[in-house]
Design a protein around this motif. Structure first.
Motif, PDB file in Angstrom:
ATOM      1  N   GLY A 186     -23.760   1.110  33.033  1.00 17.57           N
ATOM      2  CA  GLY A 186     -25.157   1.221  32.594  1.00 17.57           C
ATOM      3  C   GLY A 186     -25.454   0.502  31.290  1.00 17.57           C
ATOM      4  O   GLY A 186     -26.606   0.511  30.831  1.00 17.57           O
ATOM      5  N   LYS A 187     -24.423  -0.117  30.702  1.00 22.04           N
ATOM      6  CA  LYS A 187     -24.612  -0.698  29.357  1.00 22.04           C
ATOM      7  C   LYS A 187     -25.622  -1.844  29.318  1.00 22.04           C
ATOM      8  O   LYS A 187     -26.326  -2.010  28.323  1.00 22.04           O
ATOM      9  CB  LYS A 187     -23.268  -1.146  28.792  1.00 22.04           C
ATOM     10  CG  LYS A 187     -22.494   0.013  28.192  1.00 22.04           C
ATOM     11  CD  LYS A 187     -21.215  -0.443  27.556  1.00 22.04           C
ATOM     12  CE  LYS A 187     -20.470   0.771  26.986  1.00 22.04           C
ATOM     13  NZ  LYS A 187     -19.077   0.459  26.678  1.00 22.04           N
ATOM     14  N   ALA A 188     -25.683  -2.641  30.353  1.00 26.33           N
ATOM     15  CA  ALA A 188     -26.625  -3.773  30.369  1.00 26.33           C
ATOM     16  C   ALA A 188     -28.053  -3.250  30.285  1.00 26.33           C
ATOM     17  O   ALA A 188     -28.892  -3.789  29.551  1.00 26.33           O
ATOM     18  CB  ALA A 188     -26.420  -4.593  31.637  1.00 26.33           C
ATOM     19  N   ILE A 189     -28.356  -2.178  31.008  1.00 21.52           N
ATOM     20  CA  ILE A 189     -29.704  -1.585  30.976  1.00 21.52           C
ATOM     21  C   ILE A 189     -29.959  -0.996  29.595  1.00 21.52           C
ATOM     22  O   ILE A 189     -31.049  -1.129  29.030  1.00 21.52           O
ATOM     23  CB  ILE A 189     -29.859  -0.503  32.069  1.00 21.52           C
ATOM     24  CG1 ILE A 189     -29.616  -1.111  33.446  1.00 21.52           C
ATOM     25  CG2 ILE A 189     -31.236   0.147  32.013  1.00 21.52           C
ATOM     26  CD1 ILE A 189     -29.623  -0.116  34.598  1.00 21.52           C
ATOM     27  N   LYS A 190     -28.937  -0.398  29.018  1.00 12.34           N
ATOM     28  CA  LYS A 190     -29.068   0.195  27.678  1.00 12.34           C
ATOM     29  C   LYS A 190     -29.436  -0.887  26.658  1.00 12.34           C
ATOM     30  O   LYS A 190     -30.334  -0.707  25.837  1.00 12.34           O
ATOM     31  CB  LYS A 190     -27.742   0.861  27.289  1.00 12.34           C
ATOM     32  CG  LYS A 190     -27.841   1.740  26.081  1.00 12.34           C
ATOM     33  CD  LYS A 190     -26.569   2.539  25.898  1.00 12.34           C
ATOM     34  CE  LYS A 190     -26.675   3.353  24.634  1.00 12.34           C
ATOM     35  NZ  LYS A 190     -25.772   4.462  24.611  1.00 12.34           N
ATOM     36  N   LYS A 192     -30.855  -3.831  27.263  1.00 14.62           N
ATOM     37  CA  LYS A 192     -32.194  -4.353  27.547  1.00 14.62           C
ATOM     38  C   LYS A 192     -33.268  -3.397  27.026  1.00 14.62           C
ATOM     39  O   LYS A 192     -34.270  -3.810  26.464  1.00 14.62           O
ATOM     40  CB  LYS A 192     -32.342  -4.529  29.071  1.00 14.62           C
ATOM     41  CG  LYS A 192     -32.945  -5.871  29.408  1.00 14.62           C
ATOM     42  CD  LYS A 192     -32.942  -6.319  30.835  1.00 14.62           C
ATOM     43  CE  LYS A 192     -33.251  -5.350  31.911  1.00 14.62           C
ATOM     44  NZ  LYS A 192     -33.093  -5.849  33.254  1.00 14.62           N
ATOM     45  N   SER A 193     -33.011  -2.071  27.174  1.00 13.65           N
ATOM     46  CA  SER A 193     -34.011  -1.076  26.768  1.00 13.65           C
ATOM     47  C   SER A 193     -34.213  -1.072  25.254  1.00 13.65           C
ATOM     48  O   SER A 193     -35.292  -0.769  24.785  1.00 13.65           O
ATOM     49  CB  SER A 193     -33.605   0.326  27.187  1.00 13.65           C
ATOM     50  OG  SER A 193     -32.901   0.292  28.355  1.00 13.65           O
ATOM     51  N   LYS A 194     -33.141  -1.379  24.504  1.00 17.50           N
ATOM     52  CA  LYS A 194     -33.212  -1.378  23.035  1.00 17.50           C
ATOM     53  C   LYS A 194     -34.283  -2.334  22.532  1.00 17.50           C
ATOM     54  O   LYS A 194     -34.936  -2.087  21.540  1.00 17.50           O
ATOM     55  CB  LYS A 194     -31.856  -1.856  22.476  1.00 17.50           C
ATOM     56  CG  LYS A 194     -30.933  -0.746  22.085  1.00 17.50           C
ATOM     57  CD  LYS A 194     -29.821  -1.340  21.242  1.00 17.50           C
ATOM     58  CE  LYS A 194     -28.515  -0.604  21.504  1.00 17.50           C
ATOM     59  NZ  LYS A 194     -27.357  -1.421  21.187  1.00 17.50           N
ATOM     60  N   ASN A 195     -34.420  -3.475  23.209  1.00 19.62           N
ATOM     61  CA  ASN A 195     -35.350  -4.506  22.739  1.00 19.62           C
ATOM     62  C   ASN A 195     -36.783  -4.315  23.215  1.00 19.62           C
ATOM     63  O   ASN A 195     -37.624  -5.166  23.003  1.00 19.62           O
ATOM     64  CB  ASN A 195     -34.841  -5.892  23.201  1.00 19.62           C
ATOM     65  CG  ASN A 195     -33.398  -6.088  22.789  1.00 19.62           C
ATOM     66  OD1 ASN A 195     -33.012  -5.640  21.703  1.00 19.62           O
ATOM     67  ND2 ASN A 195     -32.613  -6.712  23.643  1.00 19.62           N
ATOM     68  N   ARG A 196     -37.038  -3.229  23.919  1.00 18.32           N
ATOM     69  CA  ARG A 196     -38.386  -2.981  24.431  1.00 18.32           C
ATOM     70  C   ARG A 196     -39.321  -2.427  23.379  1.00 18.32           C
ATOM     71  O   ARG A 196     -38.889  -1.654  22.525  1.00 18.32           O
ATOM     72  CB  ARG A 196     -38.312  -2.014  25.603  1.00 18.32           C
ATOM     73  CG  ARG A 196     -38.631  -2.777  26.852  1.00 18.32           C
ATOM     74  CD  ARG A 196     -38.814  -1.949  28.063  1.00 18.32           C
ATOM     75  NE  ARG A 196     -38.130  -2.632  29.150  1.00 18.32           N
ATOM     76  CZ  ARG A 196     -37.296  -2.056  29.997  1.00 18.32           C
ATOM     77  NH1 ARG A 196     -37.019  -0.798  29.874  1.00 18.32           N
ATOM     78  NH2 ARG A 196     -36.732  -2.729  30.952  1.00 18.32           N
TER      79      ARG A 196
END
Ligand SMILES: Cc1cc2nc3c(=O)[nH]c(=O)nc-3n(C[C@H](O)[C@H](O)[C@H](O)COP(=O)(O)O)c2cc1C
Length: 196
Positions: A186-190, A192-196
């Protein structure tokens, strides 16, 4: 659109585990699908047994049991232990399973099951027709030829070839392919979510 199935008890897959209770000549095997880890510290397993089962009497007598995880090749013996009561039959003799001495408890483990754990009862909760028994895990065992120090678990799951069960359909299955790693996939989604 979702279709409602009612208050189902089906989750999937679940193990088809063999729980050994009692000692020596009186050791008995029951097949249970309602088996799951309840805590990591202390390591604790939960098993749910219908109040009428002979195995419940034996577990209550000694306060101990072993949980044995079969491989897919012995699913017929597993099923037999789930359709026969130890009140009238010796399921070790009928299946040809071999009882092996445990290290920390008096109930034996099953040699033909590649992974086994030893438990001492820590709590009992009555839920309707069932008793949910929590057992602290005191020891675990894996077949030497399936142990693998390079694996995080200490063994190779594919070599174990665990039997799994789809309870609602009453179907035995094997596991499929490995998709990725827990706490990591799940790290890739994590990120990506940080930069939202
Ligand atoms: C695949 C499978 C899963 C089962 N799961 C459970 C379960 O989770 N809880 C339960 O009480 N009985 C379960 N049973 C039924 C018992 O294994 C069965 O009643 C058994 O004969 C009882 O043995 P005993 O009388 O020697 O204790 C299951 C049976 C099968 C075939």
């Amino acid at each position: 659109m979702k279709k409602q199935l009612g208050p189902s008890d089906a989750i999937f897959p679940v193990p088809a585990a063999l729980i050994v209770s009692g000692t020596d000549e009186d050791a008995n095997i029951i097949t249970l699908a309602w088996v799951g880890i309840a805590s990591s510290t202390p390591p604790t397993i939960g098993i749910s047994i219908r109040q009428s089962r002979y195995s419940l009497e034996l577990i209550r007598n000694t306060g101990e049991f072993s949980v044995n995880f079969p491989d897919a090749s012995i699913f017929k013996e597993v099923d037999y232990c789930g359709i026969t009561t130890g009140r009238r039959r010796n399921k070790f003799k009928d299946t040809g399973f071999t009882p092996l001495a445990s290290k920390k408890i008096k109930s034996p483990i099953i040699k033909e099951c590649p992974y086994n754990i030893e438990c001492r009862v820590s709590q009992e909760i009555i839920i309707g027709d069932y008793v949910h028994i929590l057992g602290e895990i005191l020891e675990s065992h894996v077949d030497g030829d399936k142990a693998d120090k390079s694996k995080r678990a200490g063994f190779d799951l594919l070599k174990i070839n665990p039997l799994v069960y789809f309870a609602e359909a009453r179907e035995y299955w094997t596991v499929g392919e490995k998709l990725g790693y827990g706490f990591s996939a799940g790290k890739a989604i994590k990120e990506k979510s940080k930069n939202r």
